[in-house]
Design a protein around this motif. Structure first.
Motif, PDB file in Angstrom:
ATOM      1  N   THR A 107       0.816  -1.223   0.000  1.00  0.00           N
ATOM      2  CA  THR A 107       0.000   0.000   0.000  1.00  0.00           C
ATOM      3  C   THR A 107       0.849   1.272   0.000  1.00  0.00           C
ATOM      4  N   GLU A 108       2.145   1.164  -0.072  1.00  0.00           N
ATOM      5  CA  GLU A 108       3.018   2.333  -0.036  1.00  0.00           C
ATOM      6  C   GLU A 108       4.242   2.027  -0.884  1.00  0.00           C
ATOM      7  N   GLN A 109       5.028   3.058  -1.185  1.00  0.00           N
ATOM      8  CA  GLN A 109       6.219   2.867  -1.998  1.00  0.00           C
ATOM      9  C   GLN A 109       7.432   3.516  -1.344  1.00  0.00           C
ATOM     10  N   LEU A 110       8.591   2.869  -1.520  1.00  0.00           N
ATOM     11  CA  LEU A 110       9.851   3.494  -1.131  1.00  0.00           C
ATOM     12  C   LEU A 110      10.052   4.774  -1.933  1.00  0.00           C
ATOM     13  N   HIS A 111      10.730   5.722  -1.334  1.00  0.00           N
ATOM     14  CA  HIS A 111      11.077   7.014  -1.945  1.00  0.00           C
ATOM     15  C   HIS A 111       9.859   7.911  -2.161  1.00  0.00           C
ATOM     16  N   SER A 112       8.748   7.541  -1.570  1.00  0.00           N
ATOM     17  CA  SER A 112       7.545   8.366  -1.652  1.00  0.00           C
ATOM     18  C   SER A 112       7.571   9.422  -0.549  1.00  0.00           C
ATOM     19  N   PRO A 113       7.006  10.628  -0.788  1.00  0.00           N
ATOM     20  CA  PRO A 113       6.960  11.657   0.256  1.00  0.00           C
ATOM     21  C   PRO A 113       6.065  11.283   1.435  1.00  0.00           C
ATOM     22  N   THR A 114       5.285  10.220   1.304  1.00  0.00           N
ATOM     23  CA  THR A 114       4.427   9.778   2.410  1.00  0.00           C
ATOM     24  C   THR A 114       4.917   8.470   3.034  1.00  0.00           C
ATOM     25  N   PHE A 115       6.070   7.973   2.605  1.00  0.00           N
ATOM     26  CA  PHE A 115       6.553   6.689   3.124  1.00  0.00           C
ATOM     27  C   PHE A 115       6.998   6.836   4.575  1.00  0.00           C
ATOM     28  N   LEU A 116       6.356   6.085   5.453  1.00  0.00           N
ATOM     29  CA  LEU A 116       6.659   6.198   6.880  1.00  0.00           C
ATOM     30  C   LEU A 116       6.350   4.869   7.570  1.00  0.00           C
ATOM     31  N   PRO A 117       7.306   3.952   7.622  1.00  0.00           N
ATOM     32  CA  PRO A 117       7.050   2.695   8.332  1.00  0.00           C
ATOM     33  C   PRO A 117       6.688   2.963   9.786  1.00  0.00           C
ATOM     34  N   PRO A 118       5.727   2.257  10.338  1.00  0.00           N
ATOM     35  CA  PRO A 118       5.386   2.437  11.754  1.00  0.00           C
ATOM     36  C   PRO A 118       6.592   2.130  12.645  1.00  0.00           C
ATOM     37  N   ASP A 119       6.631   2.760  13.822  1.00  0.00           N
ATOM     38  CA  ASP A 119       7.728   2.517  14.757  1.00  0.00           C
ATOM     39  C   ASP A 119       7.849   1.039  15.126  1.00  0.00           C
TER      40      ASP A 119
END
Length: 388
Positions: free
Chosen positions: A354-366
């Motif tokens: 549901t997300e991509q590396l190098h995206s401005p919204t990429f944020l893996p949960p802690d």
């Protein structure tokens, strides 16, 4: 201490380190640094590592820290640099540097590495751990190449190297631990076709480099499909074209640039050779000349099969599910370590696609810090058992 006892002891210590690791991750994320400018990030990580261990600076803005006594050791890599991406996550610890962001998970990797190193320092491990704080993973010249060529891994008696990278294509709680080539080699090329310019109304008096280059580009698209085993993975992409400045002028030259990715070293060399042949011969057929420049980047990242097999059951013992094999035409300069040492790159799931590396919204949960740290721990224990 048995392997089972070692796993349980270090996993328990990792749990105690997670709150501090999350805080470190937030600090790193808020203060990202581009490739080649990571000294402040390095110093922040060094301050979080056990203070009694000295460090050796490498590759300009990187460092290597030995955790444990003398003798043969296992290296675990964390990357220091961020990307030129403007963050759009909106978290309180969002990047304080406009246009710079940890959009590839390096902040997570570093926090996990610190947690692992602190746990090994406190309760001991089956081998010394070399924490490799690597700069310039995202750009050339490669920080991993500089570290490998420096010889510090040999001086520190490194027997194997472990890396882990978050991967949004995989679901949280899963880890790909795949033998063989898992990341492609990555090279760039430039083809410059030189002809004879002139008035566009008199094309017969020119040797048109634009038309010639168009034929070169089309011919290159058959190179992979007709000269590489279809069971092998190779990508040749032309990504930029440049020629001319006016609509009524045939220019004297035209240029194309692109990338070559290969999962096997032998295929990489074949494509390099044939690219030169195709470009020069097609240009000659059109009365022009072609010059080809190939910039070699990262080699194929090859996971050691024995180390991979030994790590998989340890991942399960740590509560992680081993995912199906994952291979990518993306590149990682950890491959410079895998050229020299038995190595393993583990891909740690974050989002399930549901997300991509190098995206401005990429944020893996802690929470993924725990998974990355456990993946690193599994690889470290397997390598120590095999090579120490």
């Amino acid at each position: 201490m048995s392997t089972g006892d070692t796993i349980r002891t270090l996993a328990t210590e990792l749990e105690r380190e997670l709150d501090g690791a999350v805080e470190l991750r937030h600090r790193l994320h808020a203060r990202p640094h581009l490739s080649g400018t990571e000294a402040a990030a390095r110093d922040l990580v060094l301050a979080a590592l056990p203070s009694r261990h000295g460090h050796t600076e490498v590759a300009g803005t990187g460092a290597v820290v030995r955790v444990g006594g003398p003798g043969p050791a296992i290296a675990v890599r964390g990357e220091l640099d961020a990307l030129a991406v403007h963050e759009e996550t909106g978290v309180p610890w969002e990047s304080e540097h406009p246009g710079v962001m940890h959009a590839c998970g390096h902040d997570v990797h570093l926090a996990a590495l610190v947690a692992l190193a602190r746990a090994v320092d406190r309760v001991g491990g089956p081998a010394p751990l070399l924490a490799v704080l690597q700069p310039r993973e995202e750009t050339y010249p490669s920080g991993a190449r500089d570290i490998a060529e420096d010889g510090i891994l040999e001086r520190e008696q490194c027997r194997a190297a472990i890396g882990a990278h978050v991967q949004p294509l995989l679901a949280a709680g899963t880890v790909a631990c795949t033998p063989g080539g898992v990341n492609a080699s990555a090279d760039e090329f430039t083809v410059t076709v030189r002809g004879r310019g002139g008035h566009a109304a008199y094309p017969h008096l020119t040797r048109d480099p634009v038309v010639t280059l168009a034929h070169v580009v089309v011919a290159l698209q058959s190179l992979v499909s007709r000269e590489i085993d279809p069971m092998s993975s190779v990508v040749l992409s032309v990504t930029t074209l440049a020629a001319g400045t006016a609509a009524n002028v045939v220019p004297g030259s035209a240029t194309a640039r692109g990338t070559i990715r290969a999962m096997r070293t032998a295929d990489r060399e074949v494509v390099h050779e044939r690219l030169v042949d195709v470009a020069t011969l097609v240009a000659t057929a059109h009365g022009c000349a072609a010059e080809v420049e190939i910039t070699r980047g990262e080699p194929v990242l090859d996971n050691d099969a024995t180390l991979t097999a030994a790590t998989q059951p340890l991942l399960g013992a740590l509560g992680l599910k081993v995912a199906s094999d994952l291979r990518s035409a993306g590149a990682d300069d950890f491959s410079y370590f895998s050229e020299r040492k038995p190595s393993l790159m583990l891909f740690v799931g974050t989002h399930g696609g549901t997300e991509q590396l190098h995206s401005p919204t990429f944020l893996p949960p802690d929470e993924r810090i725990r998974d990355v740290a456990h993946a690193m721990l599994a690889g470290y224990l397997a390598a120590a058992d095999l090579y120490i």
